[in-house]
Design an enzyme around this catalytic site. Structure first.
Site, PDB file in Angstrom:
ATOM      1  N   LYS A  13      44.753  39.207  39.291  1.00  0.00           N
ATOM      2  CA  LYS A  13      45.358  37.872  39.132  1.00  0.00           C
ATOM      3  C   LYS A  13      46.483  37.673  40.150  1.00  0.00           C
ATOM      4  O   LYS A  13      46.382  38.179  41.262  1.00  0.00           O
ATOM      5  CB  LYS A  13      45.816  37.681  37.678  1.00  0.00           C
ATOM      6  CG  LYS A  13      44.678  37.944  36.686  1.00  0.00           C
ATOM      7  CD  LYS A  13      44.970  37.499  35.299  1.00  0.00           C
ATOM      8  CE  LYS A  13      43.765  37.802  34.425  1.00  0.00           C
ATOM      9  NZ  LYS A  13      43.954  37.388  33.035  1.00  0.00           N
TER      10      LYS A  13
ATOM     11  N   GLU B 134      34.146  35.892  28.421  1.00  0.00           N
ATOM     12  CA  GLU B 134      35.569  36.118  28.184  1.00  0.00           C
ATOM     13  C   GLU B 134      36.099  35.127  27.149  1.00  0.00           C
ATOM     14  O   GLU B 134      36.495  34.000  27.505  1.00  0.00           O
ATOM     15  CB  GLU B 134      36.356  35.929  29.480  1.00  0.00           C
ATOM     16  CG  GLU B 134      35.957  36.876  30.582  1.00  0.00           C
ATOM     17  CD  GLU B 134      37.125  37.128  31.535  1.00  0.00           C
ATOM     18  OE1 GLU B 134      37.544  38.279  31.639  1.00  0.00           O
ATOM     19  OE2 GLU B 134      37.621  36.166  32.127  1.00  0.00           O
TER      20      GLU B 134
ATOM     21  N   ASN C  86      40.635  42.536  37.876  1.00  0.00           N
ATOM     22  CA  ASN C  86      41.172  41.251  38.331  1.00  0.00           C
ATOM     23  C   ASN C  86      42.702  41.333  38.276  1.00  0.00           C
ATOM     24  O   ASN C  86      43.279  41.296  37.202  1.00  0.00           O
ATOM     25  CB  ASN C  86      40.633  40.145  37.399  1.00  0.00           C
ATOM     26  CG  ASN C  86      41.232  38.781  37.703  1.00  0.00           C
ATOM     27  OD1 ASN C  86      41.885  38.585  38.727  1.00  0.00           O
ATOM     28  ND2 ASN C  86      41.008  37.829  36.804  1.00  0.00           N
TER      29      ASN C  86
ATOM     30  N   HIS D 150      37.036  31.227  36.050  1.00  0.00           N
ATOM     31  CA  HIS D 150      37.879  31.952  35.093  1.00  0.00           C
ATOM     32  C   HIS D 150      38.590  30.933  34.207  1.00  0.00           C
ATOM     33  O   HIS D 150      38.960  29.845  34.664  1.00  0.00           O
ATOM     34  CB  HIS D 150      38.886  32.818  35.859  1.00  0.00           C
ATOM     35  CG  HIS D 150      39.625  33.767  34.980  1.00  0.00           C
ATOM     36  ND1 HIS D 150      40.674  33.355  34.184  1.00  0.00           N
ATOM     37  CD2 HIS D 150      39.460  35.086  34.740  1.00  0.00           C
ATOM     38  CE1 HIS D 150      41.117  34.407  33.497  1.00  0.00           C
ATOM     39  NE2 HIS D 150      40.387  35.473  33.810  1.00  0.00           N
TER      40      HIS D 150
ATOM     41  N   SER E   1      41.334  41.653  27.050  1.00  0.00           N
ATOM     42  CA  SER E   1      42.062  42.784  26.463  1.00  0.00           C
ATOM     43  C   SER E   1      41.263  44.088  26.440  1.00  0.00           C
ATOM     44  O   SER E   1      41.339  44.849  25.473  1.00  0.00           O
ATOM     45  CB  SER E   1      42.568  42.429  25.061  1.00  0.00           C
ATOM     46  OG  SER E   1      43.464  41.343  25.134  1.00  0.00           O
TER      47      SER E   1
ATOM     48  N   GLY F 201      44.474  38.516  27.706  1.00  0.00           N
ATOM     49  CA  GLY F 201      45.915  38.761  27.798  1.00  0.00           C
ATOM     50  C   GLY F 201      46.641  38.763  26.468  1.00  0.00           C
ATOM     51  O   GLY F 201      47.865  38.704  26.410  1.00  0.00           O
TER      52      GLY F 201
ATOM     53  N   GLU G 167      41.499  30.701  33.225  1.00  0.00           N
ATOM     54  CA  GLU G 167      42.814  30.257  33.723  1.00  0.00           C
ATOM     55  C   GLU G 167      42.645  29.151  34.761  1.00  0.00           C
ATOM     56  O   GLU G 167      43.467  28.241  34.843  1.00  0.00           O
ATOM     57  CB  GLU G 167      43.584  31.461  34.296  1.00  0.00           C
ATOM     58  CG  GLU G 167      44.099  32.359  33.169  1.00  0.00           C
ATOM     59  CD  GLU G 167      44.235  33.828  33.532  1.00  0.00           C
ATOM     60  OE1 GLU G 167      44.189  34.183  34.717  1.00  0.00           O
ATOM     61  OE2 GLU G 167      44.380  34.639  32.588  1.00  0.00           O
TER      62      GLU G 167
END
Ligand code: PGA
Length: 253
Positions: free
Chosen positions: A11, A167, A9, A95, A213, A173, A97
């Site tokens: 992003k 996730e 991904n 996701h 990560s 991240g 985010e």
């Protein structure tokens, strides 16, 4: 036997030129690798160009998001029909985010999942708890509610085309991955829940990816867990070397 699946991904990174360069490198470095399904989710702006470059390779494309209607007056949105047109086989939905910055609820996730599957696009549905929820021992509760609501109303035929990505938000991240056995416990729970919601045959066929990560130094260990069927990789998918190493660790299992 579930075939391992690794999704990169990217992003909101990479211009068309940068995307082209990276995919060319990946085409070379991943060429000899078999037994793993490899998917790249570049930004929308690079999809058209990448779909031409990957022709003849085993790399597949995913969109990072879609809208739930097929067409109409929805300024700024991209429909499932449009990503099919661009050659996407997969789409990432829900996701964290998007849940955080765009306030995507489980109901919105559900609409998007249904529209993807209706249009024969394989949905990768992301679930995961925040650090506060983990500390309050609410991980399973959060996952259960995200899955129950996010997958509501799907037919058994549709569900077969689903992938789940676990996730944990605190691992995305941050450089701090979930411990392999810690992730495996949640994956096992997800599979049990899928058995309840659908049936055992369906549940045992659905791939459950880990994300947060993932890097070359932890991927082999994570992959050795029974319920981890692959990865959704963010940061480490932006470099051809690190992504290739992660893919290789999945095919050695
Ligand atoms: P990360 O992101 O690998 O950079 O932690 C994972 C993701 O957001 O899918």
């Amino acid at each position: 036997m579930r075939k391992p699946l690794i999704i990169g991904n990217w992003k909101m990174n990479n211009s068309i030129a940068e995307s082209s360069l990276l995919i060319e490198k990946l085409k070379k470095s991943l060429k000899a690798i078999a037994g793993v399904e490899i998917v790249i989710a570049p930004p929308f702006t690079s999809l058209f160009c990448l779909s031409a470059i990957i022709k003849g390779s085993d790399i597949k494309l995913a969109a990072q998001n879609i809208f739930w209607e097929d067409r109409g007056a929805y300024t700024g949105e991209v429909s499932p029909l449009m990503i099919v047109d661009l050659g996407c086989e997969y789409v990432i939905i829900g996701h964290s985010e998007r849940r955080e910055y765009f306030k995507e609820s489980d109901e919105i996730v559900n609409k998007k999942v249904r529209s993807a599957l209706r249009n024969k696009v394989k949905a990768v549905v992301c679930v995961g708890e925040s650090i506060q929820e983990r500390e309050e021992d609410k991980t399973m509760q959060v996952i259960e509610s995200q899955l129950r609501r996010g997958l509501e109303g799907l037919t058994l035929n549709e569900v077969k085309e689903l992938t789940i990505a676990y996730e944990p938000i605190w691992a995305i991240g941050t450089g701090r991955n979930a411990a392999p056995e810690q992730a495996n416990i949640v994956h096992r729970y997800i599979r049990r829940l899928l058995t309840q919601l659908f049936n055992e045959e369906i549940a045992s066929g659905i791939r459950i990816l880990y994300g947060g990560s993932v890097k070359p130094s932890n991927s082999a260990e994570l992959m050795s867990e029974k319920e981890i069927d692959g990865f959704l990789v963010g940061g480490a998918s932006l470099e051809a070397d690190s992504f290739t190493q992660i893919v290789m660790s999945a095919c050695m299992v």
